[in-house]
Design a protein around this motif. Structure first.
Motif, mmCIF file in Angstrom:
data_model
loop_
_atom_site.group_PDB
_atom_site.id
_atom_site.type_symbol
_atom_site.label_atom_id
_atom_site.label_comp_id
_atom_site.label_asym_id
_atom_site.label_seq_id
_atom_site.Cartn_x
_atom_site.Cartn_y
_atom_site.Cartn_z
ATOM 1 N N HIS A 59 0.820 -1.200 0.000
ATOM 2 C CA HIS A 59 0.000 0.000 0.000
ATOM 3 C C HIS A 59 0.859 1.257 0.000
ATOM 4 O O HIS A 59 1.954 1.279 0.546
ATOM 5 C CB HIS A 59 -0.881 0.033 1.258
ATOM 6 N N THR A 60 0.312 2.287 -0.604
ATOM 7 C CA THR A 60 0.908 3.613 -0.488
ATOM 8 C C THR A 60 -0.094 4.503 0.234
ATOM 9 O O THR A 60 -1.303 4.368 0.055
ATOM 10 C CB THR A 60 1.234 4.186 -1.881
ATOM 11 N N TYR A 61 0.436 5.379 1.098
ATOM 12 C CA TYR A 61 -0.409 6.253 1.890
ATOM 13 C C TYR A 61 -0.042 7.704 1.595
ATOM 14 O O TYR A 61 1.106 8.012 1.303
ATOM 15 C CB TYR A 61 -0.208 5.991 3.392
ATOM 16 N N LYS A 62 -1.008 8.589 1.702
ATOM 17 C CA LYS A 62 -0.772 10.014 1.577
ATOM 18 C C LYS A 62 -1.028 10.631 2.942
ATOM 19 O O LYS A 62 -1.935 10.209 3.664
ATOM 20 C CB LYS A 62 -1.739 10.598 0.540
ATOM 21 N N LYS A 63 -0.188 11.590 3.321
ATOM 22 C CA LYS A 63 -0.401 12.278 4.589
ATOM 23 C C LYS A 63 -0.721 13.755 4.320
ATOM 24 O O LYS A 63 -0.020 14.415 3.570
ATOM 25 C CB LYS A 63 0.853 12.180 5.457
ATOM 26 N N ILE A 64 -1.799 14.233 4.924
ATOM 27 C CA ILE A 64 -2.122 15.652 4.798
ATOM 28 C C ILE A 64 -2.038 16.286 6.184
ATOM 29 O O ILE A 64 -2.084 15.596 7.206
ATOM 30 C CB ILE A 64 -3.520 15.891 4.193
ATOM 31 N N GLU A 65 -1.875 17.596 6.195
ATOM 32 C CA GLU A 65 -1.745 18.320 7.471
ATOM 33 C C GLU A 65 -2.936 19.265 7.618
ATOM 34 O O GLU A 65 -3.200 20.077 6.732
ATOM 35 C CB GLU A 65 -0.426 19.110 7.460
ATOM 36 N N LEU B 80 -9.334 7.251 5.478
ATOM 37 C CA LEU B 80 -8.535 7.846 6.561
ATOM 38 C C LEU B 80 -8.155 6.720 7.518
ATOM 39 O O LEU B 80 -9.028 5.984 7.984
ATOM 40 C CB LEU B 80 -9.337 8.912 7.304
ATOM 41 N N GLU B 81 -6.859 6.594 7.838
ATOM 42 C CA GLU B 81 -6.445 5.463 8.660
ATOM 43 C C GLU B 81 -5.822 5.841 10.004
ATOM 44 O O GLU B 81 -5.995 5.148 10.981
ATOM 45 C CB GLU B 81 -5.476 4.584 7.874
ATOM 46 N N LYS C 163 -1.358 15.503 11.429
ATOM 47 C CA LYS C 163 -1.142 14.861 10.132
ATOM 48 C C LYS C 163 -2.100 13.683 10.058
ATOM 49 O O LYS C 163 -2.239 12.932 11.039
ATOM 50 C CB LYS C 163 0.301 14.397 9.984
ATOM 51 N N ILE C 164 -2.761 13.543 8.925
ATOM 52 C CA ILE C 164 -3.725 12.451 8.739
ATOM 53 C C ILE C 164 -3.240 11.576 7.604
ATOM 54 O O ILE C 164 -2.922 12.075 6.520
ATOM 55 C CB ILE C 164 -5.130 13.011 8.428
ATOM 56 N N ILE D 290 -3.972 5.244 -0.337
ATOM 57 C CA ILE D 290 -4.276 5.520 -1.731
ATOM 58 C C ILE D 290 -4.814 4.227 -2.323
ATOM 59 O O ILE D 290 -4.132 3.197 -2.315
ATOM 60 C CB ILE D 290 -3.026 5.984 -2.501
ATOM 61 N N GLN D 291 -6.054 4.299 -2.772
ATOM 62 C CA GLN D 291 -6.729 3.108 -3.272
ATOM 63 C C GLN D 291 -6.199 2.743 -4.661
ATOM 64 O O GLN D 291 -6.285 3.550 -5.590
ATOM 65 C CB GLN D 291 -8.241 3.409 -3.353
#
Lengths: 71, 71, 71, 71, 71, 71, 71, 71, 71, 71, 71, 71
Positions: free
Chosen positions: E5-11, E38-39, E63-64, E68-69
């Motif tokens: 999996h790849t994840y994106k982090k937003i602030e 959101l994980e 940070k959330i 990425i689906q």
């Protein structure tokens, strides 16, 4: 192979009314009573208590590295 | 309730003459001999010894998280 | 003028059971599907899951810089 | 002399679905089962799991300081 | 493979006049309106406004992390 | 209620051959083309290219906070 | 006395299109051409260029410690 | 001109046996007795005393920003 | 191969009574007298002397990256 | 003896709609009205408000060192 | 003009079996053999070797600032 | 209630030509002339002037915590 040592690091706080170096010495002496293969330390933080406007005790936080002995 | 796990984190240093990943592998293998419920690791620091201008050993400092088993 | 580029940086986490480099590669490949003008990355953090005392997955947090295309 | 206490610091992660304070309370309660002379804690990090867009669990990383009892 | 999996982090910054936990809850609820998968969250910073010597609002920077689906 | 705003923070890099302030100005102008409700910025990092022993470009990394509009 | 060595630390950036370890190797090899008594390195930072959505080069910043030879 | 406010930041530690928010409230209330124009706070650090394996007191270090009134 | 450049980073402090940018310019000009292949700089720290309640000098600490020329 | 000066450091935030240097100048001028023996400053943080996609105000956080006059 | 000095900072590690101050003294003495215009130092890190549960050597990492002499 | 003490932290720099501990002692003595209820200190930074290749003065930055007396 025999070179691939693993080390454990613990975090301790030593104290002394005399000096920073003495607080380090006290922390090492206490750890040396029960732990083996202590190899290095890293100073993390230094603080202290104030008594009557003078240093009451230095409190030095250390990380201590010790070799995990492979049996 | 059963969800409220507590974890302990320890700090170890693994080493390897091969690669960073191999140093991590060695540290985990050593810890796995005596500890249970290892769940995750965090790389803290990477350094190494130099021998004749080449990497002698990689030394990787890890924090390892393990679940404290509620009996 | 044409030199005054602006860049956007995003933060992603790539994972791989193989190596740290492979986790970086996977993150870049995933971002490259939908984003353009990726120019550089910065490693922020490396951690991973432990399965049976071995690395299950490396998880590498990256910042990725991409040029904002002036139309 | 009797003043030169040495302290050990351990790092733990407590969790709770209720609040940050409850996660701290749970971590301390768990440690208090097997450890003695717990004297202070320092919050290091707070994170959590998200379930259906809500906080599933708070996860609070603490350092806990305990006095090493000189026998 | 399916594991990489790849994840994106937003602030984001959430706010609340009630509590730190409520500011986190508000931020997650707002993000959940438009974002999926959101994980986890990580607290980065807590500050607030003062009104008449009391807390007007807590402002919690998070940070959330979201998955990425892969289609 | 109406007070519980949520903000999003993005990270951008502006550049300018003139000054640090001009690099900030350029980054804000570029973001303002497509984003709304920009409210504040935080300087994260300043670096630059050197051309013939002089500053070729300043590159200023900013975090920009923008209000998420509740519809 | 003979024990009181002094060390100098320099900061270098090595690069490689192959791997992080290879970038370290390249940096050490380059330094070893003109410097003596290299003893250890510390990884400070890892970043890289992206070319066509793939890693073009890894760039690893190292501090290298070398013993100052007392004549 | 009238916009070019200057602010002073002070650092205080509030405590409470109840919650982190209550420790912040107590610190602000104490400062508000003698200081004026308090405008914002930033949490710097949270720690606490442990009594019988439970939280005795939360201790929250804050920076408090106050406007310097131009006469 | 020809791509695997190695860079050296040095740390310098430039000063100026005029501006932060001028202090950077002065540091680069001084280094450019004796060093070659200067490629980039990173601002590390900015401070200054105060004379009669005004800025006497800005002092800007920079890291400067220069390519090591392979002969 | 006369050499063993003690210094106090305070933290202030200066603002300006013109430039970073002007925000520093404003902060020093304000402090100089009521404080004596200001000797140096250190930049801690730079941020600002955005108004209509442009910099409304720069806000520069400084530490200012002043000599404590021994009477 | 004559005021716009440029300084170079180098990083060294001094060691001593006696004290932290002695390790600093040894590092400065070694650098003073070959370098000129040493003006200030900054302690970066303190660590040491442990021999038989006692401090074998203190190792103090310093940055040393020296004025670049304009000819 | 009586337990909910509030503390103020100030930042000072002590100096001494003798030792780090002496610089701390000098800073505390100076503060104790005019301030009350000094309870603890935290070392923040140690630096110093170099005179003729030797330590001219140690300069130790401390944070000092003092209890705010509730009247």
């Amino acid at each position: 192979m025999s070179e691939n040592h693993t080390y454990k690091k613990i975090e301790v706080v030593g104290s002394s009314s005399v000096s920073i170096e003495d607080a380090i010495k006290n922390a090492l002496a206490e750890c040396n009573k029960t732990l083996h293969h202590l190899e290095w330390f890293e100073m993390v933080d230094t603080r202290g208590h104030i008594v009557n406007g003078e240093v009451g005790h230095y409190q030095v936080t250390l990380k201590i590295g010790m070799r995990i002995q492979a049996e």
